[in-house]
Design an enzyme around this catalytic site. Structure first.
Site, PDB file in Angstrom:
ATOM      1  N   LYS A  41     -24.847 -38.880   6.505  1.00  0.00           N
ATOM      2  CA  LYS A  41     -24.478 -40.019   5.666  1.00  0.00           C
ATOM      3  C   LYS A  41     -24.557 -41.330   6.445  1.00  0.00           C
ATOM      4  CE  LYS A  41     -23.869 -37.988   1.715  1.00  0.00           C
ATOM      5  NZ  LYS A  41     -24.742 -38.282   0.578  1.00  0.00           N
ATOM      6  N   SER A  72     -21.830 -42.194   1.631  1.00  0.00           N
ATOM      7  CA  SER A  72     -20.431 -41.771   1.529  1.00  0.00           C
ATOM      8  C   SER A  72     -19.582 -42.602   2.481  1.00  0.00           C
ATOM      9  CB  SER A  72     -20.307 -40.296   1.916  1.00  0.00           C
ATOM     10  OG  SER A  72     -18.947 -39.938   2.110  1.00  0.00           O
ATOM     11  N   TYR A 123     -22.656 -33.307   7.819  1.00  0.00           N
ATOM     12  CA  TYR A 123     -22.622 -34.157   6.621  1.00  0.00           C
ATOM     13  C   TYR A 123     -22.321 -35.601   7.013  1.00  0.00           C
ATOM     14  CZ  TYR A 123     -20.955 -35.911   2.084  1.00  0.00           C
ATOM     15  OH  TYR A 123     -20.758 -36.634   0.944  1.00  0.00           O
TER      16      TYR A 123
END
Lengths: 213, 278
Positions: free
Chosen positions: B186, B169, B182
């Site tokens: 990533k 991401s 998160y």
């Protein structure tokens, strides 16, 4: 006047926690912070290592205490924080240096357990250790966190797959923490060490020589 | 010695396909390749699965939910594409093994893995992130891609090589406020891409990474469903529109194809010009 004082004792009256700080890089960092006048709390998973490091540094006239801390255990993290607050009234600095490298070899032989251990100690623990010190830093009006990563974050060392990945993750942790904690006047920076330089004879000799002196 | 000989034969087959079929490559660049795509019944994963199949691959889609698998397979088969599917929760070892076994049983091997599965179980202050949230995020977003890759490598070696694309991401580079675990997971995928690429290059397996920016999906709805928020997000873009899942699909097909045979260990950002630097 303040300029000279700052240069001579830049960390006067600061309280610093350094994890995994009874040997190698962590020890060198703890020693230097204390030389720059911080009150340092060293830590290690082993009591005898803590005792030896504290004795050595106190023997040099430095303000150093220590406690056992396995950073992967919540109760140990809490005890480390509580001890610093009890002894010194607060916390200004965290140097998160604890790391494991439990595996060397082919990716095809890395088990889930190896991934779990590596990510637990190298990624989760720095995040949770930081979370534990933030309230204390806020009470002091701010603070500084240094996360020790590795050059492996950028240039993976062959054979150290989980370790490499965990160190890259620390770059993301550094950025995300810096953004979140800036409004609380807490700075977060990351140190990328070249392990090959540490492994060199000169560096090792220097470290050992200084410690014996 | 026998094994080495066999591998050499497969490698020669790959080379002859590459040399002989420039025309074929352009039209059906993934002809007869077998591709596994995790979390591929919706959003970016679905767009990727569809594109790989359009480019000639036999695609096995997967999701944690059977009804989503059934619906995706029906839709894509309805377009005349060679697609099958199975339930796979990438965090479970038995599910990963079943996914691999399904592909081998149906198509005789595996050439491509697109690791797209991810969770984002938390939004808020890092001070409220529990150990359990960290565990879940790192398990699904970091461990599972590593273990999924480990599971397919032997099958790719039997085919003479393969290609892995890990979906990360833009948050790996530019953390999204409030998504701490998160974001970190990533970023870890950038490191995973490089470390796997180094390890697997000698096996003729390439590993690359896709870092989507803000793409309109149900997964990212929180970031764009509010008109005001959408306009705010666009301010950071040089291409002033939100991305569509299809924007991610062509680049993945390229990375999996022979046209990308000299690319490994790289991360491609599909972010409309959002700044991205580690």
């Amino acid at each position: 006047a303040s300029s000279r004082m700052t240069r001579r004792d830049p960390l006067t009256n600061k309280v610093a926690l350094v994890t995994a700080s009874t040997d190698g890089i962590g020890f060198a960092i703890a020693r230097r912070l204390a030389q720059d006048r911080a009150h340092v709390v060293v830590s290690s998973r082993k009591q005898q290592n803590v005792d030896q490091a504290v004795a050595t540094l106190q023997g040099e006239g430095l303000s150093v205490t220590g406690t056992v801390c396995h950073v992967g255990k919540a109760e140990d993290r809490e005890r480390l924080v509580a001890m610093a607050v009890k002894l010194h009234g607060g916390i200004d600095i965290l140097v998160s240096n604890a790391a494991v490298n439990p595996f060397f070899g082919s990716l095809m032989d890395v088990t889930e357990e190896v991934w779990d251990k590596t990510l637990d100690i190298n990624v989760k623990a720095p995040a949770l250790m930081t979370k534990a010190v933030v309230p204390e830093m806020e009470k002091r009006g701010g603070g500084s966190v240094v996360i020790v990563s590795s050059i492996a974050a950028f240039s993976p060392s062959p054979g150290f797959s989980p370790y490499n990945v965990s160190k890259t993750a620390l770059l993301g942790l550094n950025n995300t923490l810096a953004i979140e904690l800036a409004p609380r006047n807490i700075r977060v920076n990351c140190l990328h060490l070249d392990l090959s330089r540490l492994a060199s004879a000169g560096c090792s000799g220097w470290t050992r020589k200084k410690r014996k002196a | 010695m026998h094994k080495a000989g066999l591998l050499g034969l497969c490698a020669r087959a790959w080379n002859s396909v590459r040399m002989a079929s420039s025309g074929m490559t352009r039209r059906d660049p993934l002809a007869n390749k077998v591709a596994l795509v995790t979390a591929s019944t919706d959003g970016i994963g679905f767009a990727i699965a569809r594109r790989l199949a359009q480019d000639g691959a036999h695609v096995v889609v997967s999701s944690r939910k059977q009804q989503n698998v059934d619906q995706a397979v029906a839709t894509l088969q309805g377009e005349g594409l060679s697609v099958t599917g199975t339930v796979c929760h990438v965090g479970k070892a038995e599910d990963r093994e079943r996914l691999v076994a399904t592909a081998v049983k149906l198509h005789g091997g595996i050439d491509i893995l697109v690791s797209n599965a991810a969770v984002n179980p938390f939004f808020g202050s890092i001070m409220d992130v529990t150990e359990e949230v960290w565990d879940k995020t790192l398990d699904i977003n970091v461990k599972a891609p590593a273990l999924m890759t480990k599971a397919v490598v032997p099958e790719m070696e039997k085919r003479g090589g393969g290609s892995v694309v890990i979906v990360s991401s833009i948050a790996a580079f530019s953390p999204s406020p409030g998504f701490s675990p998160y974001n970190v997971s990533k970023t870890a995928l950038l490191g995973l891409t490089k470390t796997l690429a180094i390890e697997l290059a000698p096996r003729n397996i390439r590993v690359n990474c896709l870092a989507p920016g803000l793409i309109k999906t149900s997964f990212s709805r929180m970031l764009w469903m509010d008109k005001e928020k959408e306009e705010s997000m666009k301010e950071t873009l040089r291409i002033r529109r939100l991305g569509e899942p299809e924007d991610c699909a062509g680049i993945v097909s390229f990375l999996c194809s022979e046209d990308a045979s000299y690319i490994t260990g790289e991360t491609v950002v599909v972010g409309g010009g959002t700044p991205s630097r580690l």
